[in-house]
Design a protein around this motif. Structure first.
Motif, PDB file in Angstrom:
ATOM      1  N   PRO A 198       0.844  -1.206   0.000  1.00  0.00           N
ATOM      2  CA  PRO A 198       0.000   0.000   0.000  1.00  0.00           C
ATOM      3  C   PRO A 198       0.876   1.252   0.000  1.00  0.00           C
ATOM      4  O   PRO A 198       2.065   1.191   0.323  1.00  0.00           O
ATOM      5  N   ALA A 199       0.286   2.376  -0.351  1.00  0.00           N
ATOM      6  CA  ALA A 199       1.053   3.620  -0.465  1.00  0.00           C
ATOM      7  C   ALA A 199       1.675   4.035   0.858  1.00  0.00           C
ATOM      8  O   ALA A 199       2.705   4.728   0.865  1.00  0.00           O
ATOM      9  N   ASP A 200       1.057   3.622   1.979  1.00  0.00           N
ATOM     10  CA  ASP A 200       1.578   4.031   3.290  1.00  0.00           C
ATOM     11  C   ASP A 200       2.386   2.920   3.967  1.00  0.00           C
ATOM     12  O   ASP A 200       2.565   2.931   5.187  1.00  0.00           O
ATOM     13  N   ALA A 201       2.888   1.969   3.186  1.00  0.00           N
ATOM     14  CA  ALA A 201       3.671   0.876   3.757  1.00  0.00           C
ATOM     15  C   ALA A 201       4.899   1.421   4.468  1.00  0.00           C
ATOM     16  O   ALA A 201       5.560   2.352   3.979  1.00  0.00           O
ATOM     17  N   GLU A 202       5.212   0.833   5.612  1.00  0.00           N
ATOM     18  CA  GLU A 202       6.311   1.337   6.436  1.00  0.00           C
ATOM     19  C   GLU A 202       7.640   1.321   5.695  1.00  0.00           C
ATOM     20  O   GLU A 202       8.438   2.247   5.838  1.00  0.00           O
ATOM     21  N   GLU A 203       7.892   0.292   4.887  1.00  0.00           N
ATOM     22  CA  GLU A 203       9.194   0.206   4.233  1.00  0.00           C
ATOM     23  C   GLU A 203       9.373   1.244   3.127  1.00  0.00           C
ATOM     24  O   GLU A 203      10.483   1.487   2.666  1.00  0.00           O
ATOM     25  N   LEU A 204       8.283   1.881   2.723  1.00  0.00           N
ATOM     26  CA  LEU A 204       8.396   2.958   1.733  1.00  0.00           C
ATOM     27  C   LEU A 204       8.751   4.284   2.388  1.00  0.00           C
ATOM     28  O   LEU A 204       9.214   5.205   1.707  1.00  0.00           O
ATOM     29  N   GLY A 205       8.524   4.392   3.685  1.00  0.00           N
ATOM     30  CA  GLY A 205       8.692   5.660   4.389  1.00  0.00           C
ATOM     31  C   GLY A 205      10.033   6.333   4.166  1.00  0.00           C
ATOM     32  O   GLY A 205      10.079   7.533   3.825  1.00  0.00           O
ATOM     33  N   PRO A 206      11.162   5.622   4.343  1.00  0.00           N
ATOM     34  CA  PRO A 206      12.457   6.291   4.160  1.00  0.00           C
ATOM     35  C   PRO A 206      12.656   6.835   2.746  1.00  0.00           C
ATOM     36  O   PRO A 206      13.263   7.895   2.572  1.00  0.00           O
ATOM     37  N   TYR A 207      12.106   6.131   1.740  1.00  0.00           N
ATOM     38  CA  TYR A 207      12.283   6.602   0.359  1.00  0.00           C
ATOM     39  C   TYR A 207      11.331   7.760   0.048  1.00  0.00           C
ATOM     40  O   TYR A 207      11.672   8.665  -0.723  1.00  0.00           O
ATOM     41  N   LEU A 208      10.140   7.732   0.656  1.00  0.00           N
ATOM     42  CA  LEU A 208       9.247   8.872   0.494  1.00  0.00           C
ATOM     43  C   LEU A 208       9.848  10.116   1.133  1.00  0.00           C
ATOM     44  O   LEU A 208       9.740  11.229   0.579  1.00  0.00           O
ATOM     45  N   LEU A 209      10.497   9.930   2.278  1.00  0.00           N
ATOM     46  CA  LEU A 209      11.164  11.054   2.935  1.00  0.00           C
ATOM     47  C   LEU A 209      12.315  11.568   2.079  1.00  0.00           C
ATOM     48  O   LEU A 209      12.482  12.790   1.914  1.00  0.00           O
ATOM     49  N   ALA A 210      13.094  10.643   1.505  1.00  0.00           N
ATOM     50  CA  ALA A 210      14.197  11.054   0.625  1.00  0.00           C
ATOM     51  C   ALA A 210      13.665  11.813  -0.574  1.00  0.00           C
ATOM     52  O   ALA A 210      14.227  12.841  -0.980  1.00  0.00           O
ATOM     53  N   LEU A 211      12.548  11.334  -1.129  1.00  0.00           N
ATOM     54  CA  LEU A 211      11.952  12.004  -2.284  1.00  0.00           C
ATOM     55  C   LEU A 211      11.490  13.405  -1.924  1.00  0.00           C
ATOM     56  O   LEU A 211      11.691  14.360  -2.679  1.00  0.00           O
ATOM     57  N   GLU A 212      10.892  13.544  -0.758  1.00  0.00           N
ATOM     58  CA  GLU A 212      10.435  14.864  -0.305  1.00  0.00           C
ATOM     59  C   GLU A 212      11.606  15.831  -0.151  1.00  0.00           C
ATOM     60  O   GLU A 212      11.509  17.002  -0.524  1.00  0.00           O
ATOM     61  N   GLU A 213      12.717  15.325   0.369  1.00  0.00           N
ATOM     62  CA  GLU A 213      13.887  16.180   0.569  1.00  0.00           C
ATOM     63  C   GLU A 213      14.553  16.550  -0.751  1.00  0.00           C
ATOM     64  O   GLU A 213      15.125  17.633  -0.881  1.00  0.00           O
TER      65      GLU A 213
END
Length: 369
Positions: A231-246
């Motif tokens: 899912p879009a909010d999967a925990e393992e995606l979090g670090p990459y979503l944060l990297a993308l935001e930065e």
């Protein structure tokens, strides 16, 4: 800067190089000026001055610094390479090629870092075949150089040679398994060839904090979701979503103001919509284009709106990018390659209209008119 009187030229040069490597070119330049006032004939300081001027895109000043070094030492390898880079920037390609070949004739083809430096200068100017020659010289000097292998991979990638890019990026990873940049290119090439599982296997070895390209972050997120049904909010995606935001921050008020000023200088308005332009008067370039029925409006993902003819819109996009000094052709080519790496879809860059229409087709922007 008023450095201690006890400093010799080596102290100055070491500190200037530290500032240069930190990207603080203004401070480095000020320090070098102070140092050269004390040691005007220091070759080391003059070389550092040349490269600092080059980094600041002050090409005439960089040329003068390197010329002074070569007057004092006609075979100084770093000055020959730096002067060649300056001449490429100034469009004097034949003279630059002669300097680069002089390095080979002087035996510097065994200096891996110098050959890579020359190759990268050529690669930045799109001189792919000549760049390949110097990367191969570096590889001949050190057959296990991961940097040389990766530079060859980038060269073939720029040429559109998928096989060459795949082979040399894989070789770079073999030579240095922890080389994140090599893993990124290897994974991107695999992705573009449709080998998605192998692509993810390469890309996810790069720790999220080390991801430096938003296209790589996007691709890891996409592949993890597609192949693992996350899912879009999967925990393992979090670090990459944060990297993308930065890596893709929203423009600050200062950046928005700068974009307005740059667009205004080119006769384009990046922020207001058509109604506001009608109320307050269109800039001359837009008004002329409107009279000829050629006004288009393009909206970027961050909300910036560009108006004008196709070339003018791309020019304004280029001016607001991190490469405002690039030619329109180079800007479109590099953006097309980035979008292909991001989406897996080809984007044309031969004309401004084709570039913008293809960019819209892959979802990178919206053509409103």
């Amino acid at each position: 800067m008023n450095q201690p009187d006890s400093w010799n030229y080596e102290h100055f040069d070491s500190e200037a190089q530290r500032l240069y490597e930190a990207g603080d070119f203004d401070q480095a330049l000020g320090l070098l000026k102070e140092a050269l006032a004390r040691y005007p004939d220091s070759i080391e300081l003059l070389v550092s001055l040349g490269y600092t001027r080059l980094a600041r895109e002050e090409y005439a000043w960089a040329r003068a610094a390197f010329e002074e070094v070569l007057r004092l030492d006609p075979e100084h390898e770093e000055a020959l390479a730096g002067q060649g880079d300056v001449l490429l920037k100034l469009g004097e390609r034949a003279s630059a090629f002669l300097l680069f070949e002089a390095l080979v004739a002087l035996g510097y083809d065994q200096d891996v870092e110098l050959m890579l430096c020359v190759g990268r200068s050529l690669l930045r100017e799109g001189l792919l075949r000549r760049a390949e020659r110097f990367f191969r010289l570096a590889l001949a000097a050190d057959p296990e150089s991961a940097d040389a292998a990766l530079d060859l991979a980038f060269t073939f990638y720029r040429e559109g040679d998928s096989e060459g890019a795949l082979y040399w990026s894989r070789e770079a990873v073999r030579r240095d398994p922890g080389f994140g940049e090599a893993r990124a290119l290897y994974g991107n090439v695999l992705y573009e060839r449709g080998d998605f599982r192998a692509a993810l296997a390469q890309l996810e070895t790069i720790p999220a904090p080390d991801v430096s390209d938003p296209a790589v972050a996007w691709r890891i997120i996409e592949l993890k979701r597609r192949l693992r049904d996350l899912p879009a909010d999967a925990e393992e995606l979090g670090p990459y979503l944060l990297a993308l935001e930065e890596l893709t921050p929203d423009p600050t008020p200062e950046e928005r103001l700068l974009a307005e000023l740059e667009a205004g200088a080119s006769g384009l308005s990046p922020w207001p919509g058509a109604g506001q332009l009608d109320l307050f008067g269109r800039p001359p370039a837009v008004a002329e284009a409107a009279a000829e029925g050629e006004v288009h409006r393009v909206r970027a993902p961050n909300g910036i709106v560009y108006e004008g003819d196709w070339d003018g819109i791309v020019r304004a996009m280029r001016n607001g990018s991190d490469r405002p000094g690039a030619s329109l052709s180079d800007f479109m080519r590099d953006e097309a390659m980035r979008l292909r790496a991001l989406t897996g879809l080809p984007v044309s860059w031969q004309t401004a209209r084709a570039f913008l229409e293809d960019s819209a087709r892959v979802g990178a922007l919206e053509i409103e008119r």
